[in-house]
Motif scaffolding. Structure first.
Motif, PDB file in Angstrom:
ATOM      1  N   GLY A  19       7.931   5.659   0.301  1.00  0.00           N
ATOM      2  CA  GLY A  19       7.561   4.782   1.395  1.00  0.00           C
ATOM      3  C   GLY A  19       6.276   4.040   1.106  1.00  0.00           C
ATOM      4  O   GLY A  19       5.311   4.611   0.600  1.00  0.00           O
ATOM      5  N   ASN A  20       6.293   2.773   1.405  1.00  0.00           N
ATOM      6  CA  ASN A  20       5.119   1.925   1.273  1.00  0.00           C
ATOM      7  C   ASN A  20       4.909   1.214   2.591  1.00  0.00           C
ATOM      8  O   ASN A  20       5.777   1.202   3.457  1.00  0.00           O
ATOM      9  CB  ASN A  20       5.319   0.869   0.184  1.00  0.00           C
ATOM     10  CG  ASN A  20       5.379   1.435  -1.200  1.00  0.00           C
ATOM     11  OD1 ASN A  20       4.701   2.399  -1.512  1.00  0.00           O
ATOM     12  ND2 ASN A  20       6.209   0.857  -2.032  1.00  0.00           N
ATOM     13  N   VAL A  21       3.770   0.598   2.706  1.00  0.00           N
ATOM     14  CA  VAL A  21       3.491  -0.289   3.822  1.00  0.00           C
ATOM     15  C   VAL A  21       3.012  -1.595   3.213  1.00  0.00           C
ATOM     16  O   VAL A  21       2.153  -1.608   2.331  1.00  0.00           O
ATOM     17  CB  VAL A  21       2.412   0.304   4.759  1.00  0.00           C
ATOM     18  CG1 VAL A  21       2.002  -0.695   5.819  1.00  0.00           C
ATOM     19  CG2 VAL A  21       2.918   1.593   5.395  1.00  0.00           C
ATOM     20  N   THR A  22       3.594  -2.687   3.659  1.00  0.00           N
ATOM     21  CA  THR A  22       3.159  -4.006   3.220  1.00  0.00           C
ATOM     22  C   THR A  22       2.436  -4.651   4.382  1.00  0.00           C
ATOM     23  O   THR A  22       2.954  -4.683   5.505  1.00  0.00           O
ATOM     24  CB  THR A  22       4.353  -4.867   2.779  1.00  0.00           C
ATOM     25  OG1 THR A  22       5.018  -4.206   1.697  1.00  0.00           O
ATOM     26  CG2 THR A  22       3.905  -6.241   2.325  1.00  0.00           C
ATOM     27  N   VAL A  23       1.235  -5.139   4.138  1.00  0.00           N
ATOM     28  CA  VAL A  23       0.476  -5.815   5.182  1.00  0.00           C
ATOM     29  C   VAL A  23       0.306  -7.279   4.819  1.00  0.00           C
ATOM     30  O   VAL A  23       0.106  -7.630   3.648  1.00  0.00           O
ATOM     31  CB  VAL A  23      -0.898  -5.145   5.456  1.00  0.00           C
ATOM     32  CG1 VAL A  23      -0.723  -3.788   6.085  1.00  0.00           C
ATOM     33  CG2 VAL A  23      -1.743  -5.054   4.220  1.00  0.00           C
TER      34      VAL A  23
ATOM     35  N   SER B 284       7.066  -1.939   7.155  1.00  0.00           N
ATOM     36  CA  SER B 284       7.433  -0.727   6.422  1.00  0.00           C
ATOM     37  C   SER B 284       8.351  -1.125   5.281  1.00  0.00           C
ATOM     38  O   SER B 284       9.345  -1.817   5.490  1.00  0.00           O
ATOM     39  CB  SER B 284       8.146   0.265   7.338  1.00  0.00           C
ATOM     40  OG  SER B 284       7.261   0.713   8.327  1.00  0.00           O
ATOM     41  N   THR B 285       8.015  -0.700   4.067  1.00  0.00           N
ATOM     42  CA  THR B 285       8.793  -1.066   2.888  1.00  0.00           C
ATOM     43  C   THR B 285       9.020   0.164   2.020  1.00  0.00           C
ATOM     44  O   THR B 285       8.409   1.202   2.230  1.00  0.00           O
ATOM     45  CB  THR B 285       8.079  -2.169   2.076  1.00  0.00           C
ATOM     46  OG1 THR B 285       6.741  -1.744   1.770  1.00  0.00           O
ATOM     47  CG2 THR B 285       8.001  -3.476   2.849  1.00  0.00           C
ATOM     48  N   THR B 286       9.892   0.029   1.041  1.00  0.00           N
ATOM     49  CA  THR B 286      10.184   1.123   0.123  1.00  0.00           C
ATOM     50  C   THR B 286       9.995   0.634  -1.295  1.00  0.00           C
ATOM     51  O   THR B 286      10.480  -0.439  -1.656  1.00  0.00           O
ATOM     52  CB  THR B 286      11.634   1.613   0.301  1.00  0.00           C
ATOM     53  OG1 THR B 286      11.808   2.016   1.649  1.00  0.00           O
ATOM     54  CG2 THR B 286      11.934   2.776  -0.610  1.00  0.00           C
ATOM     55  N   GLY B 287       9.296   1.438  -2.105  1.00  0.00           N
ATOM     56  CA  GLY B 287       9.079   1.080  -3.498  1.00  0.00           C
ATOM     57  C   GLY B 287      10.332   1.290  -4.329  1.00  0.00           C
ATOM     58  O   GLY B 287      11.165   2.144  -4.014  1.00  0.00           O
ATOM     59  N   GLY B 288      10.462   0.551  -5.396  1.00  0.00           N
ATOM     60  CA  GLY B 288      11.651   0.642  -6.226  1.00  0.00           C
ATOM     61  C   GLY B 288      11.637   1.789  -7.209  1.00  0.00           C
ATOM     62  O   GLY B 288      12.631   2.477  -7.381  1.00  0.00           O
ATOM     63  N   PHE B 289      10.513   2.055  -7.858  1.00  0.00           N
ATOM     64  CA  PHE B 289      10.481   3.053  -8.926  1.00  0.00           C
ATOM     65  C   PHE B 289      10.619   4.468  -8.393  1.00  0.00           C
ATOM     66  O   PHE B 289      11.508   5.208  -8.778  1.00  0.00           O
ATOM     67  CB  PHE B 289       9.184   2.908  -9.734  1.00  0.00           C
ATOM     68  CG  PHE B 289       9.013   3.966 -10.783  1.00  0.00           C
ATOM     69  CD1 PHE B 289       9.923   4.083 -11.826  1.00  0.00           C
ATOM     70  CD2 PHE B 289       7.959   4.849 -10.730  1.00  0.00           C
ATOM     71  CE1 PHE B 289       9.777   5.067 -12.795  1.00  0.00           C
ATOM     72  CE2 PHE B 289       7.799   5.832 -11.689  1.00  0.00           C
ATOM     73  CZ  PHE B 289       8.709   5.939 -12.724  1.00  0.00           C
TER      74      PHE B 289
ATOM     75  N   LEU C 143       0.827  -1.201   0.000  1.00  0.00           N
ATOM     76  CA  LEU C 143       0.000   0.000   0.000  1.00  0.00           C
ATOM     77  C   LEU C 143       0.863   1.253   0.000  1.00  0.00           C
ATOM     78  O   LEU C 143       1.944   1.265   0.591  1.00  0.00           O
ATOM     79  CB  LEU C 143      -0.880   0.034   1.257  1.00  0.00           C
ATOM     80  CG  LEU C 143      -1.686  -1.217   1.575  1.00  0.00           C
ATOM     81  CD1 LEU C 143      -2.269  -1.121   2.969  1.00  0.00           C
ATOM     82  CD2 LEU C 143      -2.776  -1.419   0.543  1.00  0.00           C
ATOM     83  N   ASN C 144       0.350   2.303  -0.605  1.00  0.00           N
ATOM     84  CA  ASN C 144       0.992   3.608  -0.515  1.00  0.00           C
ATOM     85  C   ASN C 144       0.886   4.084   0.932  1.00  0.00           C
ATOM     86  O   ASN C 144      -0.126   3.880   1.591  1.00  0.00           O
ATOM     87  CB  ASN C 144       0.282   4.582  -1.463  1.00  0.00           C
ATOM     88  CG  ASN C 144       0.918   5.941  -1.494  1.00  0.00           C
ATOM     89  OD1 ASN C 144       0.675   6.757  -0.610  1.00  0.00           O
ATOM     90  ND2 ASN C 144       1.717   6.201  -2.502  1.00  0.00           N
ATOM     91  N   SER C 145       1.948   4.715   1.431  1.00  0.00           N
ATOM     92  CA  SER C 145       1.952   5.185   2.826  1.00  0.00           C
ATOM     93  C   SER C 145       0.777   6.097   3.138  1.00  0.00           C
ATOM     94  O   SER C 145       0.256   6.095   4.259  1.00  0.00           O
ATOM     95  CB  SER C 145       3.256   5.919   3.135  1.00  0.00           C
ATOM     96  OG  SER C 145       4.321   5.019   3.123  1.00  0.00           O
ATOM     97  N   ASP C 146       0.335   6.891   2.152  1.00  0.00           N
ATOM     98  CA  ASP C 146      -0.791   7.808   2.373  1.00  0.00           C
ATOM     99  C   ASP C 146      -2.099   7.063   2.615  1.00  0.00           C
ATOM    100  O   ASP C 146      -2.996   7.580   3.274  1.00  0.00           O
ATOM    101  CB  ASP C 146      -0.957   8.749   1.184  1.00  0.00           C
ATOM    102  CG  ASP C 146       0.224   9.684   1.003  1.00  0.00           C
ATOM    103  OD1 ASP C 146       0.969   9.907   1.980  1.00  0.00           O
ATOM    104  OD2 ASP C 146       0.410  10.188  -0.122  1.00  0.00           O
ATOM    105  N   ASP C 147      -2.230   5.862   2.071  1.00  0.00           N
ATOM    106  CA  ASP C 147      -3.461   5.079   2.195  1.00  0.00           C
ATOM    107  C   ASP C 147      -3.421   4.075   3.339  1.00  0.00           C
ATOM    108  O   ASP C 147      -4.461   3.609   3.798  1.00  0.00           O
ATOM    109  CB  ASP C 147      -3.731   4.302   0.901  1.00  0.00           C
ATOM    110  CG  ASP C 147      -3.896   5.194  -0.308  1.00  0.00           C
ATOM    111  OD1 ASP C 147      -4.382   6.330  -0.145  1.00  0.00           O
ATOM    112  OD2 ASP C 147      -3.530   4.764  -1.413  1.00  0.00           O
ATOM    113  N   ALA C 148      -2.236   3.725   3.787  1.00  0.00           N
ATOM    114  CA  ALA C 148      -2.060   2.577   4.674  1.00  0.00           C
ATOM    115  C   ALA C 148      -2.852   2.674   5.977  1.00  0.00           C
ATOM    116  O   ALA C 148      -3.515   1.714   6.370  1.00  0.00           O
ATOM    117  CB  ALA C 148      -0.580   2.366   4.969  1.00  0.00           C
ATOM    118  N   SER C 149      -2.802   3.809   6.655  1.00  0.00           N
ATOM    119  CA  SER C 149      -3.470   3.894   7.959  1.00  0.00           C
ATOM    120  C   SER C 149      -4.976   3.712   7.831  1.00  0.00           C
ATOM    121  O   SER C 149      -5.605   3.056   8.672  1.00  0.00           O
ATOM    122  CB  SER C 149      -3.134   5.199   8.672  1.00  0.00           C
ATOM    123  OG  SER C 149      -3.568   6.302   7.919  1.00  0.00           O
ATOM    124  N   THR C 150      -5.569   4.262   6.783  1.00  0.00           N
ATOM    125  CA  THR C 150      -7.019   4.105   6.580  1.00  0.00           C
ATOM    126  C   THR C 150      -7.368   2.658   6.257  1.00  0.00           C
ATOM    127  O   THR C 150      -8.344   2.116   6.789  1.00  0.00           O
ATOM    128  CB  THR C 150      -7.504   5.029   5.442  1.00  0.00           C
ATOM    129  OG1 THR C 150      -7.125   6.363   5.753  1.00  0.00           O
ATOM    130  CG2 THR C 150      -9.006   4.958   5.278  1.00  0.00           C
TER     131      THR C 150
END
Length: 107
Positions: free
Chosen positions: A40-44, A31-36, A8-15
Motif C-alpha cells: 500500500g502506498n499513498v499518493t498526494v 490510496s494507491t498500490t505499488g507494483g513491485f 509515499l509509503n503507507s507507514d510514512d504518509a500520515s506523518t
C-alpha cells in the motif's frame, strides 16, 4: 505554479501529510498500490507556488525516510517449489514528480 505528485509509503504518509497541512499546504490524498511489492502506498497531490516548492519538498524528504525490510521470496524450479528465502529490500522514502501547472482554477 507547480504540481507535486508524491508517492509515499503507507507507514510514512500520515506523518508527511500532517506536517504538510501544519505548514498550510492543501493536499489531495489518493490510496494507491505499488507494483513491485504490491504494498500500500499513498499518493498526494499538492499545488504550490514556485517560491514554496523547495520548502514543501524538504518537508516530504524529512518525514519519508527509506529503510530496509525483509520480505519472503519464492523460487520455483520445474514442478517443485522450494521454501521461500527472505530478501532484503529498501522500502519507504518518496518518489516525487514536479510538474509545471499551466492554469489553476478552483470552482
Amino acid at each position: 505554479m507547480k504540481m507535486i505528485i508524491a508517492i509515499l509509503n503507507s507507514d510514512d504518509a500520515s506523518t508527511v501529510i500532517h506536517n504538510l497541512m501544519k505548514e498550510g499546504y492543501q493536499i489531495t490524498k489518493l490510496s494507491t498500490t505499488g507494483g513491485f511489492l504490491r504494498a500500500g502506498n499513498v499518493t498526494v497531490l499538492i499545488g504550490v507556488e514556485d517560491d514554496k516548492l523547495e520548502h514543501c519538498l524538504e518537508i516530504i524528504g524529512k518525514y519519508s525516510k527509506s529503510r530496509k525490510q525483509l520480505i519472503p521470496s519464492s523460487a520455483e524450479a520445474g514442478i517443485s517449489f522450494y521454501p521461500s528465502m527472505p530478501v532484503e529490500v529498501v522500502v519507504g522514502g518518496a518518489t516525487i514528480f514536479v510538474l509545471d501547472v499551466e492554469q489553476f482554477k478552483k470552482v
